[in-house]
Write an enzyme that holds these catalytic residues in place. Structure first.
Site, mmCIF file in Angstrom:
data_model
loop_
_atom_site.group_PDB
_atom_site.id
_atom_site.type_symbol
_atom_site.label_atom_id
_atom_site.label_comp_id
_atom_site.label_asym_id
_atom_site.label_seq_id
_atom_site.Cartn_x
_atom_site.Cartn_y
_atom_site.Cartn_z
ATOM 1 N N ASP A 74 3.011 2.229 -4.582
ATOM 2 C CA ASP A 74 3.092 2.352 -5.882
ATOM 3 C C ASP A 74 3.788 3.547 -6.840
ATOM 4 O O ASP A 74 4.298 3.465 -7.841
ATOM 5 C CB ASP A 74 1.460 1.962 -7.133
ATOM 6 C CG ASP A 74 0.767 3.341 -6.493
ATOM 7 O OD1 ASP A 74 0.707 4.171 -5.051
ATOM 8 O OD2 ASP A 74 -0.676 3.255 -7.153
ATOM 9 N N GLU A 132 0.990 -1.173 -0.099
ATOM 10 C CA GLU A 132 0.144 -0.023 0.018
ATOM 11 C C GLU A 132 0.709 1.619 0.366
ATOM 12 O O GLU A 132 2.114 1.330 0.673
ATOM 13 C CB GLU A 132 -0.800 -0.152 1.302
ATOM 14 C CG GLU A 132 -2.109 0.398 1.322
ATOM 15 C CD GLU A 132 -2.423 -0.768 0.308
ATOM 16 O OE1 GLU A 132 -3.330 -0.274 -0.980
ATOM 17 O OE2 GLU A 132 -3.126 -1.508 1.054
ATOM 18 N N HIS A 133 0.285 1.572 -0.116
ATOM 19 C CA HIS A 133 1.195 3.185 -1.263
ATOM 20 C C HIS A 133 2.981 3.091 -1.610
ATOM 21 O O HIS A 133 3.291 3.994 -0.957
ATOM 22 C CB HIS A 133 1.230 4.348 0.072
ATOM 23 C CG HIS A 133 -0.224 4.635 0.435
ATOM 24 N ND1 HIS A 133 -0.836 5.815 0.265
ATOM 25 C CD2 HIS A 133 -1.257 4.279 1.897
ATOM 26 C CE1 HIS A 133 -1.883 6.612 -0.005
ATOM 27 N NE2 HIS A 133 -1.882 5.165 1.514
ATOM 28 N N ASP A 158 -3.926 0.915 -9.393
ATOM 29 C CA ASP A 158 -6.100 1.228 -9.875
ATOM 30 C C ASP A 158 -6.429 0.444 -10.900
ATOM 31 O O ASP A 158 -6.945 -0.231 -11.108
ATOM 32 C CB ASP A 158 -6.837 1.858 -9.131
ATOM 33 C CG ASP A 158 -6.347 1.900 -7.079
ATOM 34 O OD1 ASP A 158 -5.754 1.339 -7.264
ATOM 35 O OD2 ASP A 158 -6.632 3.267 -7.613
ATOM 36 N N LEU A 180 -12.795 0.999 -3.543
ATOM 37 C CA LEU A 180 -12.534 -0.450 -4.708
ATOM 38 C C LEU A 180 -12.019 -0.171 -5.219
ATOM 39 O O LEU A 180 -12.348 -0.251 -6.924
ATOM 40 C CB LEU A 180 -13.485 -1.754 -4.413
ATOM 41 C CG LEU A 180 -14.319 -1.799 -3.047
ATOM 42 C CD1 LEU A 180 -15.744 -2.724 -2.952
ATOM 43 C CD2 LEU A 180 -13.441 -3.408 -2.650
ATOM 44 N N SER A 181 -11.623 0.932 -6.142
ATOM 45 C CA SER A 181 -11.396 2.560 -7.279
ATOM 46 C C SER A 181 -12.734 1.851 -8.392
ATOM 47 O O SER A 181 -11.789 1.994 -9.483
ATOM 48 C CB SER A 181 -10.072 1.471 -7.738
ATOM 49 O OG SER A 181 -9.159 1.403 -6.904
ATOM 50 N N SER A 182 -13.398 2.333 -7.227
ATOM 51 C CA SER A 182 -14.435 2.497 -8.525
ATOM 52 C C SER A 182 -14.872 4.177 -9.395
ATOM 53 O O SER A 182 -14.701 4.283 -10.186
ATOM 54 C CB SER A 182 -16.065 2.954 -7.726
ATOM 55 O OG SER A 182 -15.545 3.758 -7.071
ATOM 56 N N GLY A 224 -16.857 4.482 -4.131
ATOM 57 C CA GLY A 224 -16.715 6.070 -2.549
ATOM 58 C C GLY A 224 -16.297 4.465 -1.123
ATOM 59 O O GLY A 224 -16.257 4.709 -0.213
ATOM 60 N N ALA A 225 -15.206 2.930 -1.433
ATOM 61 C CA ALA A 225 -15.759 2.034 -0.691
ATOM 62 C C ALA A 225 -14.196 1.741 -0.255
ATOM 63 O O ALA A 225 -14.250 0.974 -0.761
ATOM 64 C CB ALA A 225 -16.569 0.599 -1.107
#
Ligand code: GLA
Length: 387
Positions: free
Chosen positions: A38, A35-36, A172, A125-127, A122-123
């Site tokens: 990339d 995480e963080h 993402d 999950l990269s919508s 907005g959860a």
């Protein structure tokens, strides 16, 4: 037989625009670990999931753009000659992609579009990446640009930077386009080399626990973390000019160049360096089928994101603390940019129902919010839906 969401999108499109569309889908993503990392030229380990954004689209030749959102029940109308950020919010990601295509010299002649989604918005999950990827893929297909996937994901990422204002990395958009059913993808964000690793765990479930919070300053904090990483890197480079990104940095370099200058910047950089190492170890665990060890690394990532990178929030911490010692839970952590969204949990399938039942009650009582729980499966990336 088209799925219900596809059939109803087809119907809605016909009702709105009176022609038959082509339909494309782009999935959301999860990230196992990394995480963080990339935007620091590190590695990530995402998977596309079986929840997607669907885009129905038809060409026009008169320069008009019409976009219908089935979620918001709203129509955006504009012109290709005048693409700018919309005050309506949701069209931003489509328009950002259009703007980037135009900056690259492509001139779509107009289109009608309708959007639907079974991916929670907005959860974490990269919508937004899913909308961007679906849009660029769909426009590429109907106008015949034949852009390679790697150009499409870069374009989608730039749309996020310029129109949404989030200086995101490439994870993402990459995951949404390159996902493969049953696999996580280990991506080297410097070289863009990648390898698929099967997630073979018949008795395990990838369970998402949605906090149902999204803190409003999340994008500001995200951009600030990027700047802190850049500051740490610049200090390291004073003594080590060959270093190009935090990916090349060691803890010793931080001791020498950063620690005495700024404790916060030091902590951020230290997290990234440790997280990249943790990802390699976790990938080896996955390959070796050592889920217990993998689960411990997920928990260590959560601790680092909470204490060192400081991108967690009380709801995420609550959920991870609760499941940590729960029988049948292999590992858990907050996932994505932070400040809300979902935790990812690897749970023995037979324990899922009892865990969700118990936690839903506890979460509602202690956090005064509903908990949404659902399982996901690693799935294929962006594609046309053949109808
Ligand atoms: C968000 C960004 C990604 C990545 C994650 C954190 O999802 O869009 O590029 O930086 O946060 O790992």
């Amino acid at each position: 037989m088209a799925s219900p969401i596809v059939s109803s999108l087809q119907q809605v499109f016909f009702e709105q625009f009176n022609v038959h569309p082509r339909i494309f889908r782009s999935p959301g993503r999860i990230n196992l670990i990394g995480e963080h990392t990339d935007y620091n030229d590190g590695f990530v380990m995402p998977a596309a999931i079986d929840k997607s954004v669907f885009v129905a689209i038809g060409k026009r030749n008169d320069g008009r753009i019409r976009i219908w959102s089935t979620d918001f029940r709203e129509m955006y109308e504009g012109q290709v000659s005048d693409v700018c950020k919309s005050g309506m919010g949701w069209p931003t990601y489509v328009l950002g992609v259009l703007d980037q295509l135009q900056q690259e010299g492509y001139q779509p002649k107009g289109f009608d579009m309708a959007l639907a989604s079974d991916l929670p918005i907005g959860a974490g999950l990269s919508s937004s990446a899913a909308v961007e990827c679906a849009t660029v893929f769909a426009l590429d297909a109907i106008f015949g640009y034949a852009l390679p996937l790697d150009r499409m994901i870069r374009l989608a990422q730039r749309a996020e930077h310029s129109f949404a204002g989030v200086m995101c990395g490439i994870m993402d958009q990459f995951a949404s386009m390159y996902g493969r059913a049953g696999h996580f993808v280990k991506l080297d964000c410097r070289t863009m080399e990648y390898a698929y690793h099967p997630f073979i765990a018949d008795d395990l479930t990838l369970l998402m626990l949605n906090t149902n919070v999204k803190h409003s300053l999340a994008s500001t904090a995200y951009n600030r973390r990027r700047m802190e990483c850049a500051q740490g890197l610049a200090w390291v480079q004073e003594a080590y000019p060959d270093v190009q990104a935090l990916r090349d940095v060691t803890l010793e370099m931080l001791d020498r160049q950063v620690r005495h200058r700024d404790a916060t910047v030091d902590m951020r950089c230290r997290f990234v360096v440790e997280e990249i190492a943790r990802l390699h170890a976790a990938c080896a665990d996955l390959v070796n089928g050592d889920m217990v060890s993998l689960g411990k690394r997920l928990l260590a990532t959560h601790d680092g994101l909470r204490d060192m990178y400081e991108v967690s929030c009380q709801e995420l911490d609550y959920l991870v603390e609760k499941v940590r010692t729960y029988p049948g839970v292999i590992g858990a952590r907050m996932m994505g940019g932070g400040f809300g969204g979902c935790t990812i949990n690897i749970v023995r399938t037979e324990a899922v129902d009892a865990l969700v039942a118990q936690l839903s009650v506890d979460y509602q009582k202690d956090m005064n919010l509903p908990l949404t729980a659902f399982s996901v499966k690693p799935s294929d990336g962006t594609s046309e839906v053949l109808i």
